[in-house]
Design a protein around this motif. Sequence first.
Motif, PDB file in Angstrom:
ATOM      1  N   ALA A 151       0.863  -1.344  -0.320  1.00 19.01           N
ATOM      2  CA  ALA A 151       0.014   0.146  -0.454  1.00 19.01           C
ATOM      3  C   ALA A 151       0.847   1.493   0.107  1.00 19.01           C
ATOM      4  CB  ALA A 151      -1.127   0.010   0.662  1.00 19.01           C
ATOM      5  N   GLU A 152       2.123   1.029   1.174  1.00 18.82           N
ATOM      6  CA  GLU A 152       2.465   2.343   1.293  1.00 18.82           C
ATOM      7  C   GLU A 152       3.622   2.748  -0.227  1.00 18.82           C
ATOM      8  OE1 GLU A 152       5.449   2.233   4.038  1.00 18.82           O
ATOM      9  OE2 GLU A 152       3.750   2.963   6.110  1.00 18.82           O
ATOM     10  N   THR A 153       4.502   1.727  -0.800  1.00 25.19           N
ATOM     11  CA  THR A 153       4.826   1.946  -1.937  1.00 25.19           C
ATOM     12  C   THR A 153       4.453   1.510  -3.176  1.00 25.19           C
ATOM     13  OG1 THR A 153       6.180   0.097  -2.080  1.00 25.19           O
ATOM     14  CG2 THR A 153       7.116   2.101  -0.741  1.00 25.19           C
ATOM     15  N   GLY A 154       3.359   0.937  -3.098  1.00 21.97           N
ATOM     16  CA  GLY A 154       2.747   0.323  -4.449  1.00 21.97           C
ATOM     17  C   GLY A 154       3.601  -1.007  -5.491  1.00 21.97           C
ATOM     18  N   THR A 155       5.154  -0.768  -4.687  1.00 23.06           N
ATOM     19  CA  THR A 155       5.621  -2.175  -4.494  1.00 23.06           C
ATOM     20  C   THR A 155       4.878  -3.712  -5.040  1.00 23.06           C
ATOM     21  OG1 THR A 155       7.361  -1.790  -4.379  1.00 23.06           O
ATOM     22  CG2 THR A 155       7.550  -3.672  -4.354  1.00 23.06           C
ATOM     23  N   GLU A 156       5.227  -4.517  -6.489  1.00 22.85           N
ATOM     24  CA  GLU A 156       4.731  -5.053  -6.655  1.00 22.85           C
ATOM     25  C   GLU A 156       5.035  -6.718  -6.267  1.00 22.85           C
ATOM     26  OE1 GLU A 156       2.444  -7.283 -11.140  1.00 22.85           O
ATOM     27  OE2 GLU A 156       1.648  -5.729 -10.316  1.00 22.85           O
ATOM     28  N   LEU A 157       4.798  -7.770  -5.319  1.00 21.62           N
ATOM     29  CA  LEU A 157       5.613  -8.828  -5.434  1.00 21.62           C
ATOM     30  C   LEU A 157       4.851 -10.394  -6.051  1.00 21.62           C
ATOM     31  CD1 LEU A 157       6.166  -8.246  -0.817  1.00 21.62           C
ATOM     32  CD2 LEU A 157       7.860  -7.619  -2.603  1.00 21.62           C
ATOM     33  N   PRO A 158       5.523 -10.349  -6.806  1.00 19.70           N
ATOM     34  CA  PRO A 158       4.660 -11.430  -7.205  1.00 19.70           C
ATOM     35  C   PRO A 158       4.539 -13.116  -6.287  1.00 19.70           C
ATOM     36  CG  PRO A 158       7.035 -11.293  -8.524  1.00 19.70           C
ATOM     37  CD  PRO A 158       6.713 -10.033  -7.269  1.00 19.70           C
ATOM     38  N   LEU A 159       3.479 -13.752  -6.831  1.00 23.57           N
ATOM     39  CA  LEU A 159       3.466 -14.654  -5.469  1.00 23.57           C
ATOM     40  C   LEU A 159       3.174 -16.321  -6.570  1.00 23.57           C
ATOM     41  CD1 LEU A 159       0.221 -13.703  -4.036  1.00 23.57           C
ATOM     42  CD2 LEU A 159       2.263 -13.485  -3.363  1.00 23.57           C
ATOM     43  N   ASP A 160       4.738 -17.078  -6.287  1.00 32.21           N
ATOM     44  CA  ASP A 160       4.660 -17.845  -6.962  1.00 32.21           C
ATOM     45  C   ASP A 160       4.137 -19.105  -6.439  1.00 32.21           C
ATOM     46  OD1 ASP A 160       5.445 -20.417  -8.778  1.00 32.21           O
ATOM     47  OD2 ASP A 160       7.585 -20.025  -7.855  1.00 32.21           O
ATOM     48  N   PHE A 161       3.269 -19.934  -7.151  1.00 32.99           N
ATOM     49  CA  PHE A 161       2.407 -20.834  -6.795  1.00 32.99           C
ATOM     50  C   PHE A 161       2.819 -22.458  -6.819  1.00 32.99           C
ATOM     51  CE2 PHE A 161      -0.849 -16.939  -5.638  1.00 32.99           C
ATOM     52  CZ  PHE A 161      -0.736 -17.767  -4.813  1.00 32.99           C
ATOM     53  N   THR A 162       4.034 -22.456  -7.159  1.00 31.84           N
ATOM     54  CA  THR A 162       4.407 -24.025  -8.157  1.00 31.84           C
ATOM     55  C   THR A 162       4.583 -25.074  -6.785  1.00 31.84           C
ATOM     56  OG1 THR A 162       6.581 -22.588  -9.053  1.00 31.84           O
ATOM     57  CG2 THR A 162       6.388 -25.022  -9.179  1.00 31.84           C
ATOM     58  N   LYS A 163       4.545 -24.365  -5.494  1.00 33.33           N
ATOM     59  CA  LYS A 163       4.405 -25.666  -4.971  1.00 33.33           C
ATOM     60  C   LYS A 163       3.012 -25.409  -4.017  1.00 33.33           C
ATOM     61  CE  LYS A 163       9.032 -24.896  -2.866  1.00 33.33           C
ATOM     62  NZ  LYS A 163       9.637 -24.708  -1.980  1.00 33.33           N
ATOM     63  N   GLY A 164       2.525 -24.873  -4.788  1.00 33.48           N
ATOM     64  CA  GLY A 164       0.394 -24.787  -4.087  1.00 33.48           C
ATOM     65  C   GLY A 164       0.187 -23.285  -2.729  1.00 33.48           C
ATOM     66  N   GLU A 165       1.417 -23.550  -2.383  1.00 36.47           N
ATOM     67  CA  GLU A 165       1.122 -21.756  -1.807  1.00 36.47           C
ATOM     68  C   GLU A 165       1.975 -21.335  -1.539  1.00 36.47           C
ATOM     69  OE1 GLU A 165       2.252 -23.755   2.852  1.00 36.47           O
ATOM     70  OE2 GLU A 165       0.379 -24.863   1.801  1.00 36.47           O
ATOM     71  N   VAL A 166       1.819 -20.423  -1.244  1.00 38.21           N
ATOM     72  CA  VAL A 166       3.286 -18.781  -0.563  1.00 38.21           C
ATOM     73  C   VAL A 166       3.065 -18.735   0.845  1.00 38.21           C
ATOM     74  CG1 VAL A 166       4.028 -17.072  -1.419  1.00 38.21           C
ATOM     75  CG2 VAL A 166       3.164 -18.501  -2.911  1.00 38.21           C
ATOM     76  N   LEU A 167       4.049 -18.306   1.301  1.00 44.34           N
ATOM     77  CA  LEU A 167       4.094 -18.499   2.943  1.00 44.34           C
ATOM     78  C   LEU A 167       5.019 -16.830   2.503  1.00 44.34           C
ATOM     79  CD1 LEU A 167       4.593 -19.055   6.191  1.00 44.34           C
ATOM     80  CD2 LEU A 167       6.529 -19.719   5.221  1.00 44.34           C
ATOM     81  N   ILE A 168       4.417 -16.252   3.742  1.00 43.59           N
ATOM     82  CA  ILE A 168       4.467 -14.312   4.269  1.00 43.59           C
ATOM     83  C   ILE A 168       4.927 -14.750   5.292  1.00 43.59           C
ATOM     84  CG2 ILE A 168       3.766 -12.511   3.695  1.00 43.59           C
ATOM     85  CD1 ILE A 168       1.355 -13.542   2.047  1.00 43.59           C
ATOM     86  N   GLY A 169       6.045 -13.886   5.199  1.00 41.44           N
ATOM     87  CA  GLY A 169       6.750 -13.129   6.328  1.00 41.44           C
ATOM     88  C   GLY A 169       8.121 -12.800   6.605  1.00 41.44           C
ATOM     89  N   ARG A 170       8.899 -13.294   7.692  1.00 40.88           N
ATOM     90  CA  ARG A 170      10.173 -13.039   7.414  1.00 40.88           C
ATOM     91  C   ARG A 170      11.954 -13.761   7.300  1.00 40.88           C
ATOM     92  NH1 ARG A 170      11.859 -10.448  11.868  1.00 40.88           N
ATOM     93  NH2 ARG A 170      10.086 -10.852  13.115  1.00 40.88           N
ATOM     94  N   ALA A 171      12.048 -13.358   6.856  1.00 41.42           N
ATOM     95  CA  ALA A 171      13.739 -14.310   6.773  1.00 41.42           C
ATOM     96  C   ALA A 171      14.155 -14.634   7.984  1.00 41.42           C
ATOM     97  CB  ALA A 171      14.339 -14.295   5.691  1.00 41.42           C
ATOM     98  N   ASP A 172      14.846 -15.566   8.661  1.00 41.31           N
ATOM     99  CA  ASP A 172      15.632 -15.418   9.385  1.00 41.31           C
ATOM    100  C   ASP A 172      16.643 -17.190   9.712  1.00 41.31           C
ATOM    101  OD1 ASP A 172      16.639 -15.669  11.849  1.00 41.31           O
ATOM    102  OD2 ASP A 172      14.601 -16.183  13.550  1.00 41.31           O
TER     103      ASP A 172
END
Length: 223
Positions: free
Chosen positions: A122-143
Amino acid sequence: MNKGGEKTMPIKCPQCGMENLDGALFCDECGVSLTEAVSQPAEVSPAEAAPAAPVGEVAPPVVGAIKCPNCGNENPPDARFCENCGAALTAHAGAPLPPPPVEAPPVAPTPVEVPVAALVIAETGTELPLDFTKGEVLIGRADPVSRVFPEVDLTPHGGHEAGVSRRHCRIIKQGDQFIVEDLQSTNGTKLNGRFIPPNQPQPLKDGDVLELGAFKVTFKVKA
């Protein structure tokens, strides 16, 4: 017949008994020297006698002649030893030609998975594509410490400051339908302004707004 009108006489090999052509220095069969062999007369019928090449004409080359690798002399196709120097010709006689190179069949290009959906920040308008090769996409932060590597890492976009958990939520694709599920995140997930219960998948459609903590994105389905 030679110049004196006498018949040519084959030279019999003293070692193996092979009859060689008149004038041969080495036996075609075993390669032994014939220079000291005693020539024995042999009856040659007119039908067996090869006609001599006419005077002044050059005899045609022998088809399939084997060229000696040592002296270059051309020998009959079935010769096993050079008639001039006695070098073995077996390694060269009838050597098979190398097979023609086999062309590999063209490799079909690997189909590239085209993103069918995306999250728009919302803030920047940046588009993050979602790759459903595995059937689902996890959203979060890398650690790396916790060995959590979500398909959509919101850390570079201010996810940590906005309260996004490492494993915040996931979006599942089932046929043409999409589902969002909160994964017991610390600050919860909102769908169009309303919190969704953890571990209870909710339908998600084009234009829906998701809030992961304070991080707001719009779900966009590609045409």
